[in-house]
Structures are given as structure tokens and as C-alpha cells.
Motif scaffolding. Structure first.
Motif, PDB file in Angstrom:
ATOM      1  N   GLY A   1       0.809  -1.210   0.000  1.00 57.87           N
ATOM      2  CA  GLY A   1       0.000   0.000   0.000  1.00 57.87           C
ATOM      3  C   GLY A   1       0.840   1.256   0.000  1.00 57.87           C
ATOM      4  O   GLY A   1       2.027   1.240  -0.341  1.00 57.87           O
ATOM      5  N   GLU A   2       0.234   2.352   0.417  1.00 60.65           N
ATOM      6  CA  GLU A   2       0.846   3.674   0.356  1.00 60.65           C
ATOM      7  C   GLU A   2       0.736   4.358   1.715  1.00 60.65           C
ATOM      8  O   GLU A   2      -0.339   4.376   2.329  1.00 60.65           O
ATOM      9  CB  GLU A   2       0.130   4.526  -0.698  1.00 60.65           C
ATOM     10  CG  GLU A   2       0.865   5.780  -1.093  1.00 60.65           C
ATOM     11  CD  GLU A   2       1.787   5.568  -2.285  1.00 60.65           C
ATOM     12  OE1 GLU A   2       2.362   6.552  -2.761  1.00 60.65           O
ATOM     13  OE2 GLU A   2       1.925   4.415  -2.742  1.00 60.65           O
ATOM     14  N   VAL A   3       1.850   4.918   2.167  1.00 57.96           N
ATOM     15  CA  VAL A   3       1.818   5.754   3.371  1.00 57.96           C
ATOM     16  C   VAL A   3       1.359   7.146   2.956  1.00 57.96           C
ATOM     17  O   VAL A   3       1.956   7.776   2.076  1.00 57.96           O
ATOM     18  CB  VAL A   3       3.197   5.821   4.036  1.00 57.96           C
ATOM     19  CG1 VAL A   3       3.174   6.823   5.193  1.00 57.96           C
ATOM     20  CG2 VAL A   3       3.614   4.450   4.545  1.00 57.96           C
ATOM     21  N   VAL A   4       0.294   7.614   3.602  1.00 59.24           N
ATOM     22  CA  VAL A   4      -0.305   8.903   3.266  1.00 59.24           C
ATOM     23  C   VAL A   4      -0.459   9.720   4.545  1.00 59.24           C
ATOM     24  O   VAL A   4      -0.743   9.161   5.607  1.00 59.24           O
ATOM     25  CB  VAL A   4      -1.689   8.710   2.609  1.00 59.24           C
ATOM     26  CG1 VAL A   4      -2.318  10.061   2.266  1.00 59.24           C
ATOM     27  CG2 VAL A   4      -1.577   7.856   1.358  1.00 59.24           C
ATOM     28  N   ILE A   5      -0.279  11.036   4.423  1.00 61.38           N
ATOM     29  CA  ILE A   5      -0.563  11.943   5.531  1.00 61.38           C
ATOM     30  C   ILE A   5      -1.618  12.932   5.075  1.00 61.38           C
ATOM     31  O   ILE A   5      -1.452  13.601   4.044  1.00 61.38           O
ATOM     32  CB  ILE A   5       0.706  12.674   6.008  1.00 61.38           C
ATOM     33  CG1 ILE A   5       1.690  11.666   6.637  1.00 61.38           C
ATOM     34  CG2 ILE A   5       0.361  13.773   7.020  1.00 61.38           C
ATOM     35  CD1 ILE A   5       3.000  12.275   7.080  1.00 61.38           C
TER      36      ILE A   5
ATOM     37  N   CYS B   1      -4.221  14.973   0.787  1.00 60.94           N
ATOM     38  CA  CYS B   1      -2.963  14.231   0.901  1.00 60.94           C
ATOM     39  C   CYS B   1      -1.814  15.235   0.858  1.00 60.94           C
ATOM     40  O   CYS B   1      -1.725  16.030  -0.083  1.00 60.94           O
ATOM     41  CB  CYS B   1      -2.815  13.247  -0.259  1.00 60.94           C
ATOM     42  SG  CYS B   1      -3.941  11.855  -0.229  1.00 60.94           S
ATOM     43  N   ASP B   2      -0.951  15.202   1.851  1.00 63.02           N
ATOM     44  CA  ASP B   2       0.159  16.147   1.927  1.00 63.02           C
ATOM     45  C   ASP B   2       1.465  15.385   1.678  1.00 63.02           C
ATOM     46  O   ASP B   2       2.046  14.803   2.599  1.00 63.02           O
ATOM     47  CB  ASP B   2       0.171  16.813   3.301  1.00 63.02           C
ATOM     48  CG  ASP B   2       1.149  17.979   3.375  1.00 63.02           C
ATOM     49  OD1 ASP B   2       2.139  17.974   2.612  1.00 63.02           O
ATOM     50  OD2 ASP B   2       0.942  18.878   4.201  1.00 63.02           O
ATOM     51  N   PHE B   3       1.929  15.401   0.431  1.00 62.84           N
ATOM     52  CA  PHE B   3       3.132  14.668   0.080  1.00 62.84           C
ATOM     53  C   PHE B   3       4.368  15.265   0.748  1.00 62.84           C
ATOM     54  O   PHE B   3       5.281  14.538   1.145  1.00 62.84           O
ATOM     55  CB  PHE B   3       3.315  14.646  -1.434  1.00 62.84           C
ATOM     56  CG  PHE B   3       4.511  13.844  -1.887  1.00 62.84           C
ATOM     57  CD1 PHE B   3       4.515  12.465  -1.770  1.00 62.84           C
ATOM     58  CD2 PHE B   3       5.620  14.468  -2.427  1.00 62.84           C
ATOM     59  CE1 PHE B   3       5.614  11.712  -2.175  1.00 62.84           C
ATOM     60  CE2 PHE B   3       6.727  13.733  -2.841  1.00 62.84           C
ATOM     61  CZ  PHE B   3       6.708  12.351  -2.705  1.00 62.84           C
ATOM     62  N   ALA B   4       4.387  16.581   0.900  1.00 61.64           N
ATOM     63  CA  ALA B   4       5.531  17.217   1.555  1.00 61.64           C
ATOM     64  C   ALA B   4       5.667  16.736   2.996  1.00 61.64           C
ATOM     65  O   ALA B   4       6.786  16.551   3.502  1.00 61.64           O
ATOM     66  CB  ALA B   4       5.383  18.737   1.513  1.00 61.64           C
TER      67      ALA B   4
ATOM     68  N   LEU C   1     -11.666  13.835  -7.362  1.00 61.34           N
ATOM     69  CA  LEU C   1     -10.816  13.648  -6.184  1.00 61.34           C
ATOM     70  C   LEU C   1      -9.554  14.501  -6.202  1.00 61.34           C
ATOM     71  O   LEU C   1      -8.786  14.481  -5.241  1.00 61.34           O
ATOM     72  CB  LEU C   1     -10.438  12.167  -6.050  1.00 61.34           C
ATOM     73  CG  LEU C   1     -11.599  11.195  -5.818  1.00 61.34           C
ATOM     74  CD1 LEU C   1     -11.077   9.773  -5.674  1.00 61.34           C
ATOM     75  CD2 LEU C   1     -12.424  11.596  -4.611  1.00 61.34           C
ATOM     76  N   GLU C   2      -9.343  15.249  -7.271  1.00 61.48           N
ATOM     77  CA  GLU C   2      -8.133  16.081  -7.348  1.00 61.48           C
ATOM     78  C   GLU C   2      -8.036  17.076  -6.200  1.00 61.48           C
ATOM     79  O   GLU C   2      -6.938  17.261  -5.644  1.00 61.48           O
ATOM     80  CB  GLU C   2      -8.068  16.813  -8.684  1.00 61.48           C
ATOM     81  CG  GLU C   2      -6.802  17.633  -8.846  1.00 61.48           C
ATOM     82  CD  GLU C   2      -6.714  18.316 -10.200  1.00 61.48           C
ATOM     83  OE1 GLU C   2      -5.645  18.878 -10.502  1.00 61.48           O
ATOM     84  OE2 GLU C   2      -7.714  18.294 -10.946  1.00 61.48           O
ATOM     85  N   PRO C   3      -9.131  17.735  -5.775  1.00 61.94           N
ATOM     86  CA  PRO C   3      -9.009  18.684  -4.660  1.00 61.94           C
ATOM     87  C   PRO C   3      -8.538  18.038  -3.357  1.00 61.94           C
ATOM     88  O   PRO C   3      -8.064  18.732  -2.464  1.00 61.94           O
ATOM     89  CB  PRO C   3     -10.434  19.245  -4.518  1.00 61.94           C
ATOM     90  CG  PRO C   3     -11.057  19.064  -5.865  1.00 61.94           C
ATOM     91  CD  PRO C   3     -10.490  17.777  -6.368  1.00 61.94           C
ATOM     92  N   GLN C   4      -8.681  16.714  -3.242  1.00 64.76           N
ATOM     93  CA  GLN C   4      -8.229  16.016  -2.041  1.00 64.76           C
ATOM     94  C   GLN C   4      -6.770  15.559  -2.148  1.00 64.76           C
ATOM     95  O   GLN C   4      -6.266  14.858  -1.265  1.00 64.76           O
ATOM     96  CB  GLN C   4      -9.130  14.809  -1.769  1.00 64.76           C
ATOM     97  CG  GLN C   4     -10.573  15.192  -1.512  1.00 64.76           C
ATOM     98  CD  GLN C   4     -11.467  13.978  -1.363  1.00 64.76           C
ATOM     99  OE1 GLN C   4     -11.023  12.903  -0.981  1.00 64.76           O
ATOM    100  NE2 GLN C   4     -12.736  14.140  -1.683  1.00 64.76           N
ATOM    101  N   GLY C   5      -6.106  15.950  -3.229  1.00 68.04           N
ATOM    102  CA  GLY C   5      -4.710  15.588  -3.401  1.00 68.04           C
ATOM    103  C   GLY C   5      -4.499  14.211  -3.983  1.00 68.04           C
ATOM    104  O   GLY C   5      -3.384  13.685  -3.942  1.00 68.04           O
TER     105      GLY C   5
END
Length: 269
Positions: free
Chosen positions: A74-78, A84-87, A167-171
């Protein structure tokens, strides 16, 4: 299951494949991680095979709720302010051991799971088709609380197309398409991904592979982090090669996520 394990990869395409055999999942903006629930502990592995358990102690603790013998992909997401904040993921991935605990409290992570590789009862399920693994995953994680969560999936093409925009606005980066009858074959690019189109100015600071035939470019992002590009096609590789050859190879470097690359002696191109 032996560690490290090779993961299935996705290749970028311009349009989603359409047909009865395809399933679609949102593409989260985070770090790819495989979670191993052993008899007495949890181990987290990156796509490249590095052990990053110490970076994600909150997820390792959450993984102890799983049955021993479970291996997930899976993917670690914050999530911050509904996105979703990739930074934030990058900051935690690059943190020092002294800062890990504070960052885990300030930037708690979610593990967005899309596949099960080893089942605690059935063993290695990678040879089974995606649709069967998906059912096993849903059963396995039913009742498991956050931060471990199963990603949504659909076999409806129109819904997947809607996800790309809605879903783009949610990152959310885009959508990944997976053949419903496909086994999990590590290293293969049997999945396809469609991303939102964005233009970002970056500085090229290195490459992987040979300068005459680069596989990826190492780039410095506007926020100062470094990352590898997607795998270059033949046309892009041929176009980049003259500048890389002229710049000359420098010492080995590491991206923010820890991937190795060859630097260019002339600095950024």
C-alpha cells in the motif's frame, strides 16, 4: 515470505484502459510501503527494499493488530486539512531518529492498502487473480481500525473517470487500473496509471542508469526535495543523453526518499 519482496509497478498511460476485465483504484500521493506482520513484530519495506520501520513507528504499532503472517502492499499517506500532503510524507521519511516520535505525533500517517501478498491462513496469495486477492483483503481488514484502511476500488469505468477529476481537490494523483485476472508478479509493470496533468519547473541534478541511456532523471523540486522521475521512454532518454554526457558523472547521491542516483558534475542542468 522472504524480505525484501519485489512489488508490482505501474506504467504511465494517457488514458485509462476500458473493458470488462479492468478494476480501478484512486492513486494516493505518498510513499509505497510493504507491511510484514511477523510473529512478534512488524517490518515496513519501501519499493526499493529498504527497511523503514523506524521512520513509521505509528504504522508499525498499528500493524500489530493484524494476524501474524499478513503481508500487505500500500501507500503511506498523511492527511492535512482534507488533502494528501506529500511534503509531510517526505518530511517524515527524511527525519532523523531523534525527531521520529515528535513527527509521528504532529503528522500521523495513514496506511492506504490495496493488496495482500501473504494471507495468515492461506499463505502466499500472489499467484491468485486480483479480484480474489481483493476479496481476501476486504475480509482480512474488516474490523481493523485506522490508520490501516483499504483503498476504494471499482470495476465501473465511468466512476473511475469521475474519480480522476472529482478527487483532485483532495490531493489524489489520479487512478491506477489493474487487470482483474492478473496475478501479483513483482517487478512487472502490469498496472496502468493516469495522473492529473501538472506542469512543474524542476532542476535536473542526476540520473539512474548510464548517461547515454538514462532510465530516470533525478530532479530537485520547488520545495527543495529531490526525487526520481518516471522511467524515461526511448525518445526522452535520447533527448536527455547529450546533456548528461556533456555534464559528466559525479558522485552517487540519494533522493529524499533514499533512492540512489548518479549526480552530474556540473550541478543542475
Amino acid at each position: 515470505m522472504d524480505r525484501p519482496v519485489a512489488v508490482v509497478l505501474a506504467r504511465a498511460v494517457a488514458r485509462l484502459p476500458h473493458g470488462a476485465s479492468w478494476w480501478y483504484e484512486p492513486k494516493f500521493d505518498g510513499h509505497r510501503v510493504v507491511m510484514f506482520r511477523d510473529a512478534d513484530t512488524v517490518v515496513l519495506q519501501t519499493r526499493s527494499g529498504r527497511d523503514v520501520t523506524g521512520v513509521w513507528p505509528d504504522l508499525a504499532a498499528a500493524g500489530m493488530r493484524l494476524a501474524p503472517g499478513t503481508v500487505l502492499d500500500g501507500e503511506v499517506v498523511i492527511w492535512r486539512q482534507g488533502r494528501c500532503d506529500f511534503a509531510a510524507v517526505q518530511s517524515r521519511a527524511a527525519s532523523t531518529p531523534a525527531r521520529v516520535r515528535n513527527l509521528a505525533a504532529a503528522l500521523p500517517a495513514t496506511y492506504a492498502v490495496w493488496d495482500v501478498l501473504n494471507h495468515p491462513v492461506l499463505g502466499d496469495v500472489r499467484p491468485r487473480p486480483y479480484v480474489e486477492r481483493r476479496r481476501l483483503l476486504l475480509d482480512l481488514l474488516a474490523g481493523v481500525p485506522p490508520p490501516i484502511q483499504v483503498v476504494p476500488a471499482t470495476d465501473d469505468y465511468d466512476t473511475a473517470v469521475l474519480w480522476i477529476e472529482a478527487l483532485e481537490p483532495q490531493g489524489i494523483e489520479g487512478v491506477v487500473a489493474k487487470p482483474g485476472r492478473s496475478a501479483y508478479r513483482g517487478g512487472d509493470r502490469i498496472w496502468q496509471k493516469v495522473r492529473h496533468t501538472e506542469v512543474v519547473d524542476v532542476a535536473v541534478i542526476g540520473y539512474t542508469g548510464a548517461s547515454a541511456r538514462p532510465r530516470n532523471l533525478a530532479v530537485r523540486l520547488p520545495d527543495g526535495h529531490t526525487a526520481l522521475s518516471q522511467r524515461l521512454g526511448a525518445l526522452l532518454a535520447n533527448a536527455a543523453a547529450p546533456a548528461l554526457i556533456a555534464a559528466g558523472p559525479g558522485p552517487r547521491g540519494h533522493t529524499t526518499a533514499g533512492d540512489r542516483y548518479t549526480t552530474t558534475t556540473d550541478g543542475a542542468l
